[in-house]
Design a protein around this motif. Structure first.
Motif, PDB file in Angstrom:
ATOM      1  N   GLN A 110     105.798 -21.675  48.901  1.00 19.12           N
ATOM      2  CA  GLN A 110     105.842 -20.447  49.678  1.00 19.12           C
ATOM      3  C   GLN A 110     107.080 -20.414  50.570  1.00 19.12           C
ATOM      4  O   GLN A 110     107.751 -19.397  50.695  1.00 19.12           O
ATOM      5  N   GLN A 150      99.286 -16.670  56.553  1.00 20.65           N
ATOM      6  CA  GLN A 150      98.446 -17.400  55.598  1.00 20.65           C
ATOM      7  C   GLN A 150      97.704 -18.541  56.273  1.00 20.65           C
ATOM      8  O   GLN A 150      96.530 -18.792  55.994  1.00 20.65           O
ATOM      9  N   ARG A 189      94.851 -17.189  58.491  1.00 25.18           N
ATOM     10  CA  ARG A 189      93.770 -16.682  57.652  1.00 25.18           C
ATOM     11  C   ARG A 189      92.899 -17.821  57.133  1.00 25.18           C
ATOM     12  O   ARG A 189      91.691 -17.712  57.051  1.00 25.18           O
ATOM     13  N   ILE A 214      91.106 -10.349  50.344  1.00 25.69           N
ATOM     14  CA  ILE A 214      91.624  -9.692  49.142  1.00 25.69           C
ATOM     15  C   ILE A 214      92.867 -10.393  48.641  1.00 25.69           C
ATOM     16  O   ILE A 214      93.055 -10.599  47.459  1.00 25.69           O
ATOM     17  N   GLY A 215      93.725 -10.745  49.589  1.00 29.60           N
ATOM     18  CA  GLY A 215      95.024 -11.249  49.182  1.00 29.60           C
ATOM     19  C   GLY A 215      95.058 -12.742  48.914  1.00 29.60           C
ATOM     20  O   GLY A 215      96.061 -13.266  48.483  1.00 29.60           O
ATOM     21  N   VAL A 216      93.960 -13.415  49.168  1.00 33.12           N
ATOM     22  CA  VAL A 216      93.982 -14.868  49.017  1.00 33.12           C
ATOM     23  C   VAL A 216      93.827 -15.234  47.550  1.00 33.12           C
ATOM     24  O   VAL A 216      93.068 -14.614  46.830  1.00 33.12           O
ATOM     25  N   ARG A 217      94.569 -16.252  47.142  1.00 30.52           N
ATOM     26  CA  ARG A 217      94.576 -16.606  45.717  1.00 30.52           C
ATOM     27  C   ARG A 217      93.197 -16.995  45.260  1.00 30.52           C
ATOM     28  O   ARG A 217      92.416 -17.500  46.000  1.00 30.52           O
TER      29      ARG A 217
END
Lengths: 396, 315
Positions: A292, A314, A317, A393-396
């Motif tokens: 990242q 990130q 979160r 939603i955006g987390v892998r």
């Protein structure tokens, strides 16, 4: 056969029987557990009844509601509390409507607790003001729900709410303290707990993030200082630090800084929270894959931009559950101030219990305090769960 | 900036070395890339090819030698670093998209924060690029909601959003399922045809021969081969490529030396050598087998292979 089933499902008693068969007595272990649980609950209930536990008389709380709510805060300055309270209620309701969604069961429990607390606190002259604030909060909740239907208005409302939260604490402190207001040393009751917790979080959270970043930095001096602060602060119990703030610091601090014991204590609480938050956030930082950061560098983002836009969002979160747990822990730890002879909620409770009129009424007072703390902690826990899911939603 | 007959040199590497502890990953890489050139890099894993292209945007700092990218020397000067990084795009094997940002934000973030573009402008650019890589309809989704091929195309769009002069590709299709490889290669092919300077590490031979102007073959931290596609790979018969390569392997000429370097690589493009795939394998063998490397070819390499890592690898 089919028709009897339908008939049976219409009948409430039958439905209950089916439900019980499917959920409570579906297998032999299940039946055993059900019986054991019911027996235990029955025993506890029997024991409580025998000990006159349900012989409750909340008049002790009603009479002492001022003490429990604001401690030794002067009555003449009480008007200063209402604008912040209304502001906080409306903002809280709006935020819940916007971000969280309470299940029906949550509303039931939380609602019951809040109504109970308000019913005891909001007697007489203040009833209208409390009731009004609660109604405004409910209205704001509905408004939050309504606004979030539309993506665009939702993001605008989110910005508004964030701004509100940013302004809330300075606004509150200003209204209470400014223009011949009330010194922090005279704050008390639940209000003191709320102020300590919110200021502790508001200062401790950013401080913790900075400490975590400093500790993760490659500059040895920065890293060393951050590590020292974290380890020293975390190494002692909060109560010991509070004693130092109360009895040791005033001896050493120059008079200019030594204005208020509560302020000293607030510094300690913030530092303490910051140290714990730092370690939580450091865990989050370590969970970010190096790819990242490389990708951010490859796009041309510098260290600061990479940290602010890629790493921290990130990392935070990933640690929301642990952070909320820390916040709840701080919220409850504010009762330690009662040991330092501050009249916080628990200190007020002790004073109320000591009154000759209410000998043997500890139960009611402590139950009330417990409920007040629980309802705030529970609301925070639910908000964090929704936040996790919304951001997931955006987390892998 | 040097101008040669072939064009303007945009990347210049001189004796670049890189160490990881005791292990030397790059053993003096010297090469240059001209503007618009597509260079494909081959090599076994651990041969330093990935380390090499990562030194070009300084994700790895080189320990010795010089790297000059678009007239800027890579050193500890942070301003140089930022300038180079914003002009060199990179695509990773594992995509490395930002999972917390929507596809659109992934692409628009760079221009907004580094080029200081306004948000609407940056997002317009992002939409345009997403269209170019063929996935405009995915703009509002999050990376985790896309297939691997789509994610890699977003990653290409993200790199292109900075309007780079050079694009680095580090095994862009190695993490993809076979059916998704094509969609990514199509985008890269289009990019190569548009005149972008590209350094590509890949194992996709067909693609490589199609787009490459030059090959570099890495082994044990050195460029052991350099040449044009025609030089390395059999020219494909129009109908059955696999059959042709099989045929060519049966007619290998052991004595044929495929090692050609530098100057004739560009002109070699027009001359159609027919060198067999087997010759390529033959060329690889000496550098991998200890006896051969000690016996001859490259004495310098023989000396350096005394490192611990080299010995472990040989057993």
């Amino acid at each position: 056969m089919q028709s009897t089933h339908i008939q049976a499902s219409r009948d409430a008693g039958h439905r209950l029987r089916f439900w019980a068969r499917d959920n409570l007595f579906s297998s032999r272990p299940n039946t055993t557990l059900t019986v054991a649980t019911i027996a235990t609950l029955g025993l506890v209930a029997y024991f409580l009844v025998q000990q006159d536990f349900f012989d409750l008389d909340f008049s002790v709380v009603e009479v002492n509601r001022r003490l429990l709510f604001v401690g030794r805060y002067p009555q003449s300055e009480e008007w200063r509390l209402w604008p912040p309270l209304w502001f906080a209620f409306i903002l809280g309701g709006f935020s819940f409507g916007l971000w969280a969604r309470l299940s029906r069961r949550d509303v039931l429990w939380l609602g019951a607790a809040i109504v109970f607390i308000l019913a005891l606190l909001a007697h007489g002259e203040n009833g209208g003001l409390f009731g009004g604030a609660a109604a405004a909060a409910a209205l704001a909740y509905g408004m939050g729900r309504w606004v979030r239907r539309d993506h665009r208005s939702r993001s605008r409302a989110a910005k508004l709410a964030a701004l509100g939260w940013a302004v809330l604490i300075p606004f509150t402190v200003l209204i209470i303290v400014a223009f011949g207001g009330v010194k922090p040393a005279l704050w008390g009751g639940l209000m003191l707990n709320v102020m300590l917790a919110t200021i502790g979080i508001a200062v401790g959270l950013p401080l913790g993030i900075l400490l975590a970043l400093a500790r993760a930095s490659s500059l040895p001096a920065l890293k060393g200082v951050a590590t020292a602060i974290i380890e020293i602060t975390r190494g002692g119990p909060l109560i010991a630090w509070l004693f130092i703030a109360r009895f040791v610091l005033p001896e050493f601090l120059p008079d200019a800084l030594n204005t208020d014991v509560i302020v000293n204590a607030l510094v300690i609480v913030s530092l303490f929270t910051g140290a714990y938050v730092a370690e939580i956030v450091r865990g989050g930082l370590q969970s970010i894959p190096p790819g990242q950061i490389e990708a951010a560098h490859a796009v041309g983002l510098g260290t600061v931009n990479t940290t602010v836009f890629i790493v921290l969002p990130q990392a935070l979160r990933a640690v929301i559950p642990a952070l909320v747990s820390q916040i709840i822990s701080l919220w409850k730890d504010t009762t330690l101030f009662s040991i330092l002879n501050f009249t916080d909620a628990l200190g007020g409770a002790q004073a109320a219990i000591a009154q000759a009129d209410f000998i043997g009424r500890q139960k009611e007072v402590l139950l009330f305090i417990a409920l007040a703390f629980w309802s705030v902690a529970f609301a925070m826990s639910r908000l964090s769960q929704r936040l996790e899911r919304a951001l997931g939603i955006g987390v892998r | 900036m040097n101008a040669t007959d072939d064009g303007t040199v945009i990347i210049q590497c001189e004796q670049v070395e890189k160490w990881f502890g005791d292990f030397q990953a790059l053993k003096g890489i010297t090469t240059s890339v001209v503007e618009g050139e597509v260079v494909v890099i081959f090599g076994p894993s651990g041969s330093g090819k990935s380390t090499f292209i990562r030194t070009i945007n300084r994700l790895e700092e080189h320990d010795a030698g010089r790297i000059i990218v678009d007239g800027v020397e890579l050193n500890d000067d942070l301003r140089n670093l930022e300038r180079v990084r914003s002009e060199v795009g990179m695509v990773f094997q594992q995509f490395n998209l930002f999972p917390h940002l929507s596809v659109l934000r992934n692409v628009a973030l760079g221009p907004q924060k580094v080029r200081h573009m306004s948000r609407p402008k940056a997002e317009a650019l992002a939409n345009e690029l997403l269209e170019r890589v063929g996935i405009p309809e995915q703009a509002d989704k999050f990376p985790s909601q896309l297939s691997g091929g789509q994610q890699q195309r977003v990653a290409i769009a993200r790199a292109l959003a900075m309007r780079p002069k050079i694009m680095l590709f580090d095994e862009p299709t190695s993490a993809l399922d076979p059916e998704m490889i094509k969609e990514v290669l199509d985008v890269m092919r289009e990019l190569a045809q548009s005149g972008m300077t590209m350094l590509v590490i890949t194992h996709e031979m067909g693609f490589a021969r199609e787009v490459a102007d030059r090959f570099l073959f890495f082994d044990e931290g050195e460029i052991v081969e350099e040449g044009t596609p025609e030089h390395f790979l059999p020219t494909r018969e129009k109908s059955a490529p696999s059959a042709s390569s099989r045929r060519s392997s049966s007619e290998r000429v052991p004595g044929d030396n495929p090692l050609h370097t530098g100057s004739d690589s560009k002109s070699g493009k027009s001359v159609r050598h027919r060198v067999r795939l087997e010759a390529l394998r033959f060329a690889r063998r000496p550098s991998r087998s200890p006896s051969a490397s000690r016996a001859g070819g490259c004495p310098r390499a023989g000396v350096r292979r005394r490192s611990n890592f080299g010995q472990i690898r040989r057993t």
